[in-house]
Design a protein around this motif. Sequence first.
Motif, short mmCIF file in Angstrom:
data_model
loop_
_atom_site.label_atom_id
_atom_site.label_comp_id
_atom_site.label_asym_id
_atom_site.label_seq_id
_atom_site.Cartn_x
_atom_site.Cartn_y
_atom_site.Cartn_z
N ILE A 87 6.97 -52.77 3.53
CA ILE A 87 5.14 -52.68 4.24
C ILE A 87 5.12 -52.21 5.23
CG2 ILE A 87 4.11 -54.82 5.03
CD1 ILE A 87 2.62 -54.38 2.69
N THR A 88 6.04 -52.64 6.83
CA THR A 88 5.62 -52.12 7.48
C THR A 88 6.66 -50.15 8.28
OG1 THR A 88 7.09 -53.42 8.61
CG2 THR A 88 5.32 -54.08 8.36
N GLN A 89 7.53 -50.32 7.02
CA GLN A 89 8.71 -49.14 7.33
C GLN A 89 7.20 -47.55 8.69
OE1 GLN A 89 11.13 -49.34 8.04
NE2 GLN A 89 12.09 -47.56 7.89
N VAL A 90 6.64 -47.17 7.92
CA VAL A 90 5.69 -46.21 8.67
C VAL A 90 4.99 -46.02 9.47
CG1 VAL A 90 5.21 -45.51 5.69
CG2 VAL A 90 3.54 -47.26 7.08
N ALA A 91 4.69 -47.90 10.91
CA ALA A 91 4.50 -47.81 11.21
C ALA A 91 5.44 -47.90 12.46
CB ALA A 91 4.12 -49.07 11.22
N LYS A 92 6.20 -47.29 12.18
CA LYS A 92 7.65 -46.69 12.99
C LYS A 92 6.76 -45.37 14.01
CE LYS A 92 10.96 -44.47 9.89
NZ LYS A 92 12.17 -44.52 9.46
N TYR A 93 6.38 -44.18 12.70
CA TYR A 93 5.77 -43.83 13.54
C TYR A 93 4.65 -43.27 14.46
CZ TYR A 93 8.18 -41.61 9.15
OH TYR A 93 9.61 -41.46 8.65
#
Length: 302
Positions: A87-93
């Motif tokens: 659920i936090t994977q997209v926050a790397k952008y």
Amino acid sequence: MEARLKSVAVWGGRFILLVALVFVAFEIRRHWNGISGWRPSASQVTLILALSVPYALSLLLLAEGWHRIVTLFASEPRSRTFTSFCITQVAKYLPGNVAHLIGRGLYLRGNTVSDGEIVKATLLELAVIPLGAAVTIVCLGSLGFFSDLLPWIPDMAWYGSALFLFCAAAFALVLPARAPGISGRQIAKVFPSVGLAAIFMLCLGGTFAAVFNLLSEAPVAILAGAGIIAWLVGYLTPGAPGGIGTREATLIALLSFLNQEDTVLIATALFRVVTTLGDVLLFAGSWLKVPRGASVGDTPHN
């Protein structure tokens, strides 16, 4: 001193990112006539979108690796560790390229794992994933797949690197006998996470090879190796959100010997689309499960 080193790393990463973006922009401008006329067919669009699904599934290998790392310190079910990763994977952008790491820690707080253990798990994961990439790169290089991609590296260097990794792994298992507070069993449990990261890298490289070969034929091993090396460069660049810019610049530079500059530029852009869609799919699938109380798996790995 620590604050100064951190500042140097951040500004160094920003400088590398700027140089990479300028290089990519220059290459796009130089080959604009060739790439501006490209129009994807319906089948190509379908396949590009479809490739994001297996890529998203391959990210579960890293989620499993994260689960195994966390459970070195405390017993946590996969329903929490997997969700914290997915659920936090997209926050790397987001700017800084650390929001996803902070988000995982915040998600896991308040259960069996302490704040200090979350920090240790995060630091260990930051070492394990690039180590998995390094293992994959060394293995491919030792098998002779990089003779065209990295011709300036002699075969003996690949063999020496493989021997070094083997000796380092053996030493890590022997070290606990001489280092109080560390058990060989704990260190041995890190190895599967490295293996999972290595398998993910093969999936990542295979994804780029598949994208490229939708446009033009080229050796799969070379393309996969370039994809893995580019990912590693992007990962190790401080502050580059999702490795953006640096990954693309590395791919363009590595594959210049193919003399297919237009194809390389288009494939690089499409690869970014596939991986970003994969991250979004992973996030969406996990987010949809959270309100319903569904779990990926409730039994921690021992």
